[in-house]
Design an enzyme around this catalytic site. Sequence first.
Site, PDB file in Angstrom:
ATOM      1  N   HIS A   5     -85.554 -16.943  35.244  1.00  0.00           N
ATOM      2  CA  HIS A   5     -85.507 -17.434  36.626  1.00  0.00           C
ATOM      3  C   HIS A   5     -84.901 -16.389  37.559  1.00  0.00           C
ATOM      4  O   HIS A   5     -85.389 -16.191  38.670  1.00  0.00           O
ATOM      5  CB  HIS A   5     -84.698 -18.736  36.700  1.00  0.00           C
ATOM      6  CG  HIS A   5     -85.439 -19.931  36.195  1.00  0.00           C
ATOM      7  ND1 HIS A   5     -84.834 -21.139  35.958  1.00  0.00           N
ATOM      8  CD2 HIS A   5     -86.758 -20.109  35.888  1.00  0.00           C
ATOM      9  CE1 HIS A   5     -85.732 -22.007  35.537  1.00  0.00           C
ATOM     10  NE2 HIS A   5     -86.908 -21.415  35.468  1.00  0.00           N
ATOM     11  N   TYR A  55     -85.679 -26.057  43.399  1.00  0.00           N
ATOM     12  CA  TYR A  55     -85.602 -27.128  42.390  1.00  0.00           C
ATOM     13  C   TYR A  55     -86.146 -28.490  42.846  1.00  0.00           C
ATOM     14  O   TYR A  55     -86.800 -29.181  42.061  1.00  0.00           O
ATOM     15  CB  TYR A  55     -84.176 -27.236  41.826  1.00  0.00           C
ATOM     16  CG  TYR A  55     -83.920 -26.189  40.763  1.00  0.00           C
ATOM     17  CD1 TYR A  55     -84.062 -26.486  39.422  1.00  0.00           C
ATOM     18  CD2 TYR A  55     -83.595 -24.885  41.129  1.00  0.00           C
ATOM     19  CE1 TYR A  55     -83.863 -25.515  38.450  1.00  0.00           C
ATOM     20  CE2 TYR A  55     -83.396 -23.898  40.171  1.00  0.00           C
ATOM     21  CZ  TYR A  55     -83.529 -24.217  38.830  1.00  0.00           C
ATOM     22  OH  TYR A  55     -83.346 -23.250  37.883  1.00  0.00           O
ATOM     23  N   GLU A  63     -77.503 -19.562  37.268  1.00  0.00           N
ATOM     24  CA  GLU A  63     -78.312 -18.566  37.974  1.00  0.00           C
ATOM     25  C   GLU A  63     -77.529 -17.964  39.145  1.00  0.00           C
ATOM     26  O   GLU A  63     -77.632 -16.769  39.423  1.00  0.00           O
ATOM     27  CB  GLU A  63     -79.647 -19.189  38.422  1.00  0.00           C
ATOM     28  CG  GLU A  63     -80.571 -19.383  37.212  1.00  0.00           C
ATOM     29  CD  GLU A  63     -81.657 -20.444  37.372  1.00  0.00           C
ATOM     30  OE1 GLU A  63     -81.955 -20.863  38.506  1.00  0.00           O
ATOM     31  OE2 GLU A  63     -82.204 -20.855  36.327  1.00  0.00           O
TER      32      GLU A  63
HETATM   33  C1  HEM Z   1     -84.889 -28.016  35.417  1.00  0.00           C
HETATM   34  C2  HEM Z   1     -85.910 -27.276  35.902  1.00  0.00           C
HETATM   35  C3  HEM Z   1     -86.588 -26.147  35.153  1.00  0.00           C
HETATM   36  C4  HEM Z   1     -86.776 -25.948  33.813  1.00  0.00           C
HETATM   37  C5  HEM Z   1     -86.346 -26.850  32.665  1.00  0.00           C
HETATM   38  C6  HEM Z   1     -87.478 -24.688  33.651  1.00  0.00           C
HETATM   39  C7  HEM Z   1     -87.850 -24.116  32.439  1.00  0.00           C
HETATM   40  C8  HEM Z   1     -88.379 -22.855  32.285  1.00  0.00           C
HETATM   41  C9  HEM Z   1     -88.651 -22.207  31.013  1.00  0.00           C
HETATM   42  C10 HEM Z   1     -88.397 -22.817  29.646  1.00  0.00           C
HETATM   43  C11 HEM Z   1     -89.150 -20.979  31.265  1.00  0.00           C
HETATM   44  C12 HEM Z   1     -89.567 -19.907  30.240  1.00  0.00           C
HETATM   45  C13 HEM Z   1     -88.344 -19.051  29.911  1.00  0.00           C
HETATM   46  C14 HEM Z   1     -88.670 -17.969  28.887  1.00  0.00           C
HETATM   47  O1  HEM Z   1     -89.289 -16.949  29.263  1.00  0.00           O
HETATM   48  O2  HEM Z   1     -88.306 -18.155  27.728  1.00  0.00           O
HETATM   49  C15 HEM Z   1     -89.223 -20.854  32.711  1.00  0.00           C
HETATM   50  C16 HEM Z   1     -89.725 -19.740  33.362  1.00  0.00           C
HETATM   51  C17 HEM Z   1     -90.011 -19.725  34.709  1.00  0.00           C
HETATM   52  N1  HEM Z   1     -89.681 -20.692  35.632  1.00  0.00           N
HETATM   53 FE1  HEM Z   1     -88.651 -22.398  35.263  1.00  0.00          FE
HETATM   54  N2  HEM Z   1     -87.710 -24.165  34.885  1.00  0.00           N
HETATM   55  C18 HEM Z   1     -87.189 -25.013  35.826  1.00  0.00           C
HETATM   56  C19 HEM Z   1     -87.216 -24.830  37.197  1.00  0.00           C
HETATM   57  C20 HEM Z   1     -87.937 -23.863  37.848  1.00  0.00           C
HETATM   58  C21 HEM Z   1     -88.077 -23.753  39.285  1.00  0.00           C
HETATM   59  C22 HEM Z   1     -87.393 -24.663  40.312  1.00  0.00           C
HETATM   60  C23 HEM Z   1     -88.897 -22.698  39.520  1.00  0.00           C
HETATM   61  C24 HEM Z   1     -89.394 -22.192  40.858  1.00  0.00           C
HETATM   62  C25 HEM Z   1     -90.196 -22.934  41.616  1.00  0.00           C
HETATM   63  C26 HEM Z   1     -89.248 -22.117  38.234  1.00  0.00           C
HETATM   64  C27 HEM Z   1     -90.042 -21.010  38.041  1.00  0.00           C
HETATM   65  C28 HEM Z   1     -90.164 -20.324  36.856  1.00  0.00           C
HETATM   66  C29 HEM Z   1     -90.847 -19.034  36.727  1.00  0.00           C
HETATM   67  C30 HEM Z   1     -91.524 -18.263  37.859  1.00  0.00           C
HETATM   68  C31 HEM Z   1     -90.746 -18.655  35.384  1.00  0.00           C
HETATM   69  C32 HEM Z   1     -91.316 -17.381  34.715  1.00  0.00           C
HETATM   70  C33 HEM Z   1     -92.740 -17.668  34.257  1.00  0.00           C
HETATM   71  C34 HEM Z   1     -93.327 -16.531  33.438  1.00  0.00           C
HETATM   72  O3  HEM Z   1     -92.630 -15.889  32.634  1.00  0.00           O
HETATM   73  O4  HEM Z   1     -94.537 -16.283  33.592  1.00  0.00           O
HETATM   74  N3  HEM Z   1     -88.649 -22.853  37.246  1.00  0.00           N
HETATM   75  N4  HEM Z   1     -88.739 -21.997  33.302  1.00  0.00           N
END
Ligand code: HEM
Length: 88
Positions: free
Chosen positions: A33, A43, A86
């Site tokens: 993130h 969020y 974060e």
């Molecule tokens: C409680 C809320 C959230 C959870 C549980 C969550 C969970 C995750 C997880 C598990 C990953 C992959 C991490 C890895 O590389 O191992 C991830 C990546 C990511 N998340 Fe979240 N996330 C949350 C909120 C958000 C929010 C609010 C945003 C923005 C709008 C966001 C944007 C992203 C982006 C851009 C990635 C990278 C994707 C990639 O590697 O292609 N996430 N998130």
Amino acid sequence: QPRRLAGTILAYAKNIDHLENLGAAVTKMVRRHVETGVKAEHYPYVAEALLPAIRDVVGAEVATDDVLAAWGEAYWMLADILIAAEAE
Ligand code: HEM
């Protein structure tokens, strides 16, 4: 990304009473993130998309108002942990 998010949500639900099991996963999420510029103000948008999506996928008979309200609380509990880490 949808698969990753769904997998995380399931792991979270299974560990809701043992959040200490999620330490490594939380560290990875926080790192990714921060790398991709996720901000605290993003969020609410994910909550607004995720909760109706749960209802769409599993159906309104299963995802009742009470069930969705519980998921809303669970979402914000994890979101608050991520937001604080974060910012740090
Ligand atoms: C409680 C809320 C959230 C959870 C549980 C969550 C969970 C995750 C997880 C598990 C990953 C992959 C991490 C890895 O590389 O191992 C991830 C990546 C990511 N998340 Fe979240 N996330 C949350 C909120 C958000 C929010 C609010 C945003 C923005 C709008 C966001 C944007 C992203 C982006 C851009 C990635 C990278 C994707 C990639 O590697 O292609 N996430 N998130």
